[in-house]
Design a protein around this motif. Structure first.
Motif, PDB file in Angstrom:
ATOM      1  N   LEU A 175       2.744   1.393  -3.590  1.00 60.24           N
ATOM      2  CA  LEU A 175       2.190   0.773  -2.382  1.00 60.24           C
ATOM      3  C   LEU A 175       2.443  -0.734  -2.374  1.00 60.24           C
ATOM      4  O   LEU A 175       2.789  -1.317  -1.347  1.00 60.24           O
ATOM      5  CB  LEU A 175       0.694   1.050  -2.294  1.00 60.24           C
ATOM      6  N   PHE A 176       2.300  -1.361  -3.541  1.00 65.61           N
ATOM      7  CA  PHE A 176       2.432  -2.814  -3.610  1.00 65.61           C
ATOM      8  C   PHE A 176       3.892  -3.273  -3.611  1.00 65.61           C
ATOM      9  O   PHE A 176       4.173  -4.432  -3.320  1.00 65.61           O
ATOM     10  CB  PHE A 176       1.719  -3.353  -4.845  1.00 65.61           C
ATOM     11  N   LEU A 177       4.811  -2.359  -3.950  1.00 66.58           N
ATOM     12  CA  LEU A 177       6.227  -2.692  -3.855  1.00 66.58           C
ATOM     13  C   LEU A 177       6.757  -2.465  -2.440  1.00 66.58           C
ATOM     14  O   LEU A 177       7.855  -2.902  -2.108  1.00 66.58           O
ATOM     15  CB  LEU A 177       7.040  -1.851  -4.844  1.00 66.58           C
ATOM     16  N   SER A 178       5.970  -1.794  -1.629  1.00 64.26           N
ATOM     17  CA  SER A 178       6.372  -1.482  -0.263  1.00 64.26           C
ATOM     18  C   SER A 178       6.101  -2.659   0.665  1.00 64.26           C
ATOM     19  O   SER A 178       5.268  -3.527   0.385  1.00 64.26           O
ATOM     20  CB  SER A 178       5.619  -0.246   0.228  1.00 64.26           C
ATOM     21  N   GLU A 179       6.783  -2.657   1.802  1.00 63.68           N
ATOM     22  CA  GLU A 179       6.584  -3.713   2.801  1.00 63.68           C
ATOM     23  C   GLU A 179       5.233  -3.598   3.497  1.00 63.68           C
ATOM     24  O   GLU A 179       4.784  -4.547   4.148  1.00 63.68           O
ATOM     25  CB  GLU A 179       7.690  -3.643   3.852  1.00 63.68           C
ATOM     26  N   ILE A 180       4.571  -2.450   3.364  1.00 62.38           N
ATOM     27  CA  ILE A 180       3.270  -2.271   4.012  1.00 62.38           C
ATOM     28  C   ILE A 180       2.147  -2.948   3.221  1.00 62.38           C
ATOM     29  O   ILE A 180       1.005  -2.995   3.702  1.00 62.38           O
ATOM     30  CB  ILE A 180       2.926  -0.779   4.208  1.00 62.38           C
ATOM     31  N   LYS A 181       2.459  -3.478   2.046  1.00 63.78           N
ATOM     32  CA  LYS A 181       1.418  -4.115   1.232  1.00 63.78           C
ATOM     33  C   LYS A 181       0.728  -5.240   1.996  1.00 63.78           C
ATOM     34  O   LYS A 181      -0.490  -5.427   1.900  1.00 63.78           O
ATOM     35  CB  LYS A 181       2.011  -4.657  -0.068  1.00 63.78           C
ATOM     36  N   ASP A 211       3.694  12.566  -6.426  1.00 61.74           N
ATOM     37  CA  ASP A 211       4.805  12.180  -5.544  1.00 61.74           C
ATOM     38  C   ASP A 211       4.519  10.858  -4.834  1.00 61.74           C
ATOM     39  O   ASP A 211       4.615  10.746  -3.608  1.00 61.74           O
ATOM     40  CB  ASP A 211       5.069  13.276  -4.504  1.00 61.74           C
ATOM     41  N   ALA A 212       4.158   9.849  -5.605  1.00 61.48           N
ATOM     42  CA  ALA A 212       3.735   8.566  -5.032  1.00 61.48           C
ATOM     43  C   ALA A 212       4.814   7.937  -4.157  1.00 61.48           C
ATOM     44  O   ALA A 212       4.542   7.535  -3.018  1.00 61.48           O
ATOM     45  CB  ALA A 212       3.354   7.611  -6.162  1.00 61.48           C
ATOM     46  N   GLU A 213       6.040   7.862  -4.650  1.00 65.16           N
ATOM     47  CA  GLU A 213       7.101   7.192  -3.895  1.00 65.16           C
ATOM     48  C   GLU A 213       7.385   7.909  -2.576  1.00 65.16           C
ATOM     49  O   GLU A 213       7.577   7.267  -1.540  1.00 65.16           O
ATOM     50  CB  GLU A 213       8.373   7.103  -4.746  1.00 65.16           C
ATOM     51  N   TYR A 214       7.407   9.247  -2.614  1.00 61.38           N
ATOM     52  CA  TYR A 214       7.681  10.028  -1.399  1.00 61.38           C
ATOM     53  C   TYR A 214       6.588   9.794  -0.356  1.00 61.38           C
ATOM     54  O   TYR A 214       6.871   9.601   0.831  1.00 61.38           O
ATOM     55  CB  TYR A 214       7.783  11.506  -1.755  1.00 61.38           C
ATOM     56  N   LYS A 215       5.343   9.799  -0.784  1.00 63.80           N
ATOM     57  CA  LYS A 215       4.235   9.623   0.152  1.00 63.80           C
ATOM     58  C   LYS A 215       4.207   8.221   0.737  1.00 63.80           C
ATOM     59  O   LYS A 215       3.896   8.036   1.921  1.00 63.80           O
ATOM     60  CB  LYS A 215       2.915   9.941  -0.552  1.00 63.80           C
ATOM     61  N   VAL A 216       4.550   7.239  -0.082  1.00 60.36           N
ATOM     62  CA  VAL A 216       4.596   5.864   0.426  1.00 60.36           C
ATOM     63  C   VAL A 216       5.718   5.719   1.454  1.00 60.36           C
ATOM     64  O   VAL A 216       5.560   5.028   2.474  1.00 60.36           O
ATOM     65  CB  VAL A 216       4.771   4.866  -0.733  1.00 60.36           C
ATOM     66  N   LYS A 217       6.840   6.389   1.213  1.00 59.91           N
ATOM     67  CA  LYS A 217       7.934   6.371   2.193  1.00 59.91           C
ATOM     68  C   LYS A 217       7.488   7.008   3.506  1.00 59.91           C
ATOM     69  O   LYS A 217       7.812   6.510   4.596  1.00 59.91           O
ATOM     70  CB  LYS A 217       9.159   7.122   1.637  1.00 59.91           C
ATOM     71  N   GLN A 218       6.752   8.123   3.415  1.00 60.08           N
ATOM     72  CA  GLN A 218       6.209   8.752   4.611  1.00 60.08           C
ATOM     73  C   GLN A 218       5.325   7.776   5.388  1.00 60.08           C
ATOM     74  O   GLN A 218       5.424   7.652   6.618  1.00 60.08           O
ATOM     75  CB  GLN A 218       5.378   9.984   4.226  1.00 60.08           C
TER      76      GLN A 218
END
Length: 314
Positions: A175-181, A211-218
């Motif tokens: 989540l924190f590596l994502s742009e939505i952080k 599946d953290a990365e997949y869910k964050v992408k969703q």
């Protein structure tokens, strides 16, 4: 003595003489080098610190003072580096020499990634949950994380250990590596899954840490679609079923506060119950009147039949 033997003897003498000269030169070089290493010519006399903004320079100088007035060439620079990097806000430290006598210390500081709620305040942590500082004030620029035990955590220590928490850590870091952080307001760590509150009021429920990365992408795609279509959602259930479920806010949610909405819902339920009860009572009364009328009609019919029989008998 033959001429040949004389030449050989002369040659040997010259060889031994050269060896003695070389040995003397080496000894002189060693002594001179030792004197140079431990002389004031290579000793550090001052310290130049760069890159320290949050870490007090006075704290750094307390450590470097143990290395001043010592030869830079014999200094244990690895020990100095390790001591500096044990400071909570120091991510890395580079040690160098500014000729001739200045010891240089270049600091790269940690950047807080989130704040952990600790009951009596907040603990600022980096992306690996290393505790950087404790504060009583809430930083609106950092996402708040609840549900992580913070009791006994000291500065410089890791607040969330990997053992048994690998999936939780993977979810938070994804989540924190994502742009939505930048849009995350609060991240609540639950026994199973997380609840994310965004700055626009959207609440996202994730039931599992798998599946953290997949869910964050969703979630990234859903957030992009929301902005593209200028839509708002009150709640998003990311993995409750086969597909994410989004709940849009109603007009009641927009016009009223949560307390007012709850009050009106309760009032509405009470009103519906009251109306239903009144309707049932009214239906009961009508049914009783109908039954009474039917009974009266039956009695009239019976009296009429009795009168007709009496007339026929006469």
């Amino acid at each position: 003595m033959t001429e040949k033997r004389r030449k050989r003897k002369k040659k040997l003498k010259r060889k031994y003489r050269n060896r003695r000269i070389l040995l003397v030169v080496v000894l002189i070089a060693i002594i001179a080098g030792g004197c140079f290493l431990f002389s004031s010519l290579t000793a550090t006399q001052e310290v130049a610190i760069s890159g320290a903004k949050v870490v007090p320079k006075a704290t750094i100088r307390q450590i470097t003072d143990d290395y001043v007035n010592k030869s830079y060439l014999t200094m244990d620079r690895k020990s100095l580096k390790n001591r500096l990097e044990q400071l909570p806000y120091v991510k890395s430290a580079d040690i160098g020499l500014s000729f001739p006598h200045t010891l240089t210390v270049s600091i790269k500081e940690e950047v807080p990634s989130a704040q952990l709620y600790s009951g009596d305040g907040y603990i600022l942590v980096n992306e690996n949950f290393k505790a950087l500082a404790k504060t009583r004030s809430y930083d609106t620029s950092l996402p708040k994380i609840t549900g992580i035990p913070t009791r006994g955590v000291k500065l410089g220590q890791v607040a969330l250990k990997e053992t048994g928490n690998e999936k939780k850590i993977a979810m938070i870091q994804a989540l924190f590596l994502s742009e939505i952080k930048k849009d995350i307001n609060t991240l609540a760590i639950l026994d199973r899954g997380v609840k994310i509150s965004f700055s626009d009021g959207t609440i996202v429920h994730i039931q599992s840490f798998n599946d953290a990365e997949y869910k964050v992408k969703q979630l990234e795609e859903i957030r992009k679609e929301m902005k593209l279509k200028d839509e708002t959602y009150r709640e998003i259930y990311l993995d409750q079923g086969d597909h994410p479920v989004a709940v849009k806010p109603s007009s009641m949610d927009e016009d009223l506060s949560d307390e007012e909405v709850d009050g009106q819902l309760e009032e509405g339920n009470t009103s519906q119950t009251k109306n239903k009860s009144e309707k049932m009572e009214k239906e009961g009364e009508e049914s009783s009147k109908k039954d009474s009328k039917n009974n009266e009609d039956e009695e009239n019919k019976e009296q009429k039949r009795s009168a007709e029989k009496e007339h026929e008998t006469r």
